[in-house]
Motif scaffolding. Structure first.
Motif, PDB file in Angstrom:
ATOM      1  N   UNK A  33      24.310  49.390  33.060  1.00 19.81           N
ATOM      2  CA  UNK A  33      24.220  49.367  34.519  1.00 19.81           C
ATOM      3  C   UNK A  33      24.810  48.098  35.123  1.00 19.81           C
ATOM      4  N   UNK A  34      25.152  47.147  34.260  1.00 13.72           N
ATOM      5  CA  UNK A  34      25.777  45.909  34.741  1.00 13.72           C
ATOM      6  C   UNK A  34      27.295  45.935  34.590  1.00 13.72           C
ATOM      7  N   UNK A  35      27.824  46.944  33.921  1.00 10.56           N
ATOM      8  CA  UNK A  35      29.250  46.931  33.589  1.00 10.56           C
ATOM      9  C   UNK A  35      30.152  47.041  34.816  1.00 10.56           C
ATOM     10  N   UNK A  36      29.903  48.033  35.663  1.00  5.24           N
ATOM     11  CA  UNK A  36      30.784  48.228  36.821  1.00  5.24           C
ATOM     12  C   UNK A  36      30.748  47.016  37.756  1.00  5.24           C
ATOM     13  N   UNK A  37      29.539  46.486  38.093  1.00  2.00           N
ATOM     14  CA  UNK A  37      29.527  45.258  38.912  1.00  2.00           C
ATOM     15  C   UNK A  37      30.222  44.087  38.218  1.00  2.00           C
ATOM     16  N   UNK A  38      30.056  43.994  36.897  1.00  2.00           N
ATOM     17  CA  UNK A  38      30.697  42.905  36.141  1.00  2.00           C
ATOM     18  C   UNK A  38      32.216  42.968  36.312  1.00  2.00           C
ATOM     19  N   UNK A  39      32.769  44.177  36.157  1.00  2.00           N
ATOM     20  CA  UNK A  39      34.221  44.341  36.268  1.00  2.00           C
ATOM     21  C   UNK A  39      34.712  44.044  37.681  1.00  2.00           C
ATOM     22  N   UNK A  40      33.936  44.478  38.691  1.00  4.85           N
ATOM     23  CA  UNK A  40      34.347  44.206  40.075  1.00  4.85           C
ATOM     24  C   UNK A  40      34.314  42.701  40.337  1.00  4.85           C
ATOM     25  N   UNK A  41      33.289  42.017  39.811  1.00  2.00           N
ATOM     26  CA  UNK A  41      33.229  40.561  39.961  1.00  2.00           C
ATOM     27  C   UNK A  41      34.418  39.884  39.313  1.00  2.00           C
ATOM     28  N   UNK A  42      34.788  40.340  38.120  1.00  3.42           N
ATOM     29  CA  UNK A  42      35.947  39.774  37.431  1.00  3.42           C
ATOM     30  C   UNK A  42      37.223  40.035  38.222  1.00  3.42           C
ATOM     31  N   UNK A  43      37.368  41.269  38.736  1.00  4.45           N
ATOM     32  CA  UNK A  43      38.596  41.630  39.439  1.00  4.45           C
ATOM     33  C   UNK A  43      38.744  40.864  40.742  1.00  4.45           C
ATOM     34  N   UNK A  44      37.657  40.715  41.490  1.00  2.00           N
ATOM     35  CA  UNK A  44      37.729  39.969  42.754  1.00  2.00           C
ATOM     36  C   UNK A  44      38.144  38.523  42.494  1.00  2.00           C
ATOM     37  N   UNK A  45      37.579  37.944  41.437  1.00  2.00           N
ATOM     38  CA  UNK A  45      37.929  36.573  41.073  1.00  2.00           C
ATOM     39  C   UNK A  45      39.413  36.472  40.728  1.00  2.00           C
ATOM     40  N   UNK A  46      39.875  37.426  39.912  1.00  2.00           N
ATOM     41  CA  UNK A  46      41.285  37.427  39.521  1.00  2.00           C
ATOM     42  C   UNK A  46      42.183  37.569  40.749  1.00  2.00           C
ATOM     43  N   UNK A  47      41.771  38.437  41.676  1.00  2.00           N
ATOM     44  CA  UNK A  47      42.597  38.694  42.852  1.00  2.00           C
ATOM     45  C   UNK A  47      42.796  37.412  43.671  1.00  2.00           C
ATOM     46  N   UNK A  48      41.699  36.704  43.914  1.00  2.00           N
ATOM     47  CA  UNK A  48      41.791  35.459  44.691  1.00  2.00           C
ATOM     48  C   UNK A  48      42.633  34.439  43.933  1.00  2.00           C
ATOM     49  N   UNK A  49      42.369  34.332  42.618  1.00  2.00           N
ATOM     50  CA  UNK A  49      43.113  33.361  41.819  1.00  2.00           C
ATOM     51  C   UNK A  49      44.609  33.683  41.808  1.00  2.00           C
ATOM     52  N   UNK A  50      44.955  34.978  41.712  1.00  2.00           N
ATOM     53  CA  UNK A  50      46.366  35.350  41.631  1.00  2.00           C
ATOM     54  C   UNK A  50      47.099  35.058  42.934  1.00  2.00           C
ATOM     55  N   UNK A  51      46.384  35.149  44.069  1.00  2.00           N
ATOM     56  CA  UNK A  51      47.005  34.760  45.339  1.00  2.00           C
ATOM     57  C   UNK A  51      47.402  33.285  45.265  1.00  2.00           C
ATOM     58  N   UNK A  52      46.524  32.468  44.660  1.00  2.00           N
ATOM     59  CA  UNK A  52      46.824  31.048  44.500  1.00  2.00           C
ATOM     60  C   UNK A  52      48.006  30.817  43.578  1.00  2.00           C
ATOM     61  N   UNK A  53      48.031  31.500  42.436  1.00  2.00           N
ATOM     62  CA  UNK A  53      49.124  31.300  41.478  1.00  2.00           C
ATOM     63  C   UNK A  53      50.457  31.810  42.031  1.00  2.00           C
ATOM     64  N   UNK A  54      50.404  32.929  42.775  1.00  2.00           N
ATOM     65  CA  UNK A  54      51.632  33.451  43.373  1.00  2.00           C
ATOM     66  C   UNK A  54      52.200  32.457  44.379  1.00  2.00           C
ATOM     67  N   UNK A  55      51.302  31.894  45.206  1.00  2.00           N
ATOM     68  CA  UNK A  55      51.733  30.889  46.184  1.00  2.00           C
ATOM     69  C   UNK A  55      52.339  29.684  45.470  1.00  2.00           C
TER      70      UNK A  55
END
Lengths: 257, 109
Positions: A150-172
């Motif tokens: 029951x923690x898997x889907x929230x875990x993945x969304x947390x990981x993805x949101x983090x990656x998304x913000x970080x990738x905006x930084x790396x792309x910039x």
């Protein structure tokens, strides 16, 4: 929000019914920490390269950043930027990007089947689905089994949101330093993207027809580009993939985990 | 920023919608369908061939700074990366590192 139906069986409609399974959203921040990984590092280098690529073809930075939350799959982002700068029609871009996203269907089915909580609300699945791409697939392959269901889907969304913000930084960062990088390094950042794609294909290959699809796609792509430059990916994908599937597909069931 | 808005508007259709549709189909499929169906294997093969073709397109017809390198540099580095991937027991990380290192070395010498 679905109301209980007779299909739920006796007692399901009563308040004595067993509680519907619920996701445990306290796993979100744990997922955010899980994003810090080798897969995340590889992704960061690829997105730095993507930023440098966008700069090289003079694609505006805000639009390059918009590809991250809107498309969230590097091949589609690269194809969009490349075709847009080449003046392709929007319909042509839509077809090409959609074709690169087809691979997200089986990938998403595999990630979702490992992460979803059967019987729970389905809306979170539609949210998670938007985040599924190569890196999240790798993360779910390597880390999901150790996490309570029951923690898997929230875990993945947390990981993805983090990656998304970080990738905006790396792309910039890639966009801004592209000019100042020595040419060797700048070219290397761009080279990172195709190299990462190709090795991820090999890493994800499980059966002979996967390898055949890689080989046939790689061989047919440049050939098709000579004949029909706008349709090379479609031709190589459909012809190469179908040939690989027909010749070498696994005959027995139960092969997909 | 002003030049980005028309691009982002087009991206909603030609980027977001056409990508998300496959992910939505996956949500629908995972609730109903058999993930071992042959159709999915075919889709997987087509997608794999397509991404491989995309890689070759970037290697053969690069844009920007990559266009200043030699075709043989790009192909040799890619081939070395794949070879090292298998030598290193299918480690994508090591294969990737090898491809990058050779790419830098070939450009420098």
């Amino acid at each position: 929000m679905r109301q209980p139906t007779p299909d739920d069986g006796p007692g399901a409609a009563a308040d004595a019914a067993p509680a519907r399974p619920r996701y445990d959203w306290s796993a979100l921040p744990h997922g955010a920490r899980g994003a810090v990984s080798v897969a995340g590092l590889v992704m960061a280098l690829s997105f730095t390269g993507f930023g440098a690529f966008a700069h090289a073809v003079e694609f505006p930075l805000p639009a390059a950043l918009a590809t991250i939350p809107l498309i969230w799959a590097l091949p589609g982002q690269v194809v969009f930027v490349d075709l847009w700068q080449n003046g392709a029609a929007v319909a042509v871009i839509a077809i090409a990007v959609s074709l690169t996203a087809v691979r997200l269907l089986p990938m998403s089915v595999l990630v979702l089947s490992g992460a979803r909580l059967p019987g729970a609300r389905r809306l979170p699945e539609f949210v998670l689905a938007h985040f599924i791409a190569l890196t999240l697939w790798v993360l779910s392959n390597t880390g999901l089994e150790r996490i309570e269901r029951r923690r898997r889907l929230p875990w993945l969304i947390g990981a993805a949101l983090t990656l998304m913000v970080a990738m905006a930084g790396f792309t910039t960062a890639g966009y801004l330093i592209a000019d100042r990088l020595p040419p060797v390094l700048a070219a290397t950042m761009v080279f990172f993207t195709p190299a990462f794609f190709m090795l991820s294909l090999f890493a994800g290959a499980r059966w002979r027809f996967d390898y055949a699809a890689i080989g046939l796609g790689a061989a047919l792509g440049p050939a098709a580009a000579l004949v029909a430059p706008e349709w090379d990916l479609l031709i190589a994908g459909l012809v190469g993939g179908t040939a690989a599937f027909l010749l070498l597909r696994p005959r027995r069931r139960g092969l997909i985990k | 920023m002003s030049q980005s808005w028309p691009i982002i508007a087009a991206m909603l259709v030609a980027g977001f919608a056409v990508t998300y549709v496959w992910r939505v189909l996956a949500v629908i499929a995972v609730g109903a369908a058999d993930p071992e169906s042959e159709v999915l294997l075919w889709v997987r093969a087509v997608a794999t061939a397509l991404v491989a073709a995309l890689v070759m397109r970037i290697l053969f017809h690069p844009t920007g700074m990559l266009a200043d390198t030699h075709l043989w540099t790009r192909l040799a580095a890619m081939a070395a990366g794949i070879a090292v991937f298998f030598l290193a027991r299918r480690s994508a990380d090591i294969g990737l590192a090898a491809a990058i290192v050779l790419f830098v070395v070939l450009q420098t010498i």
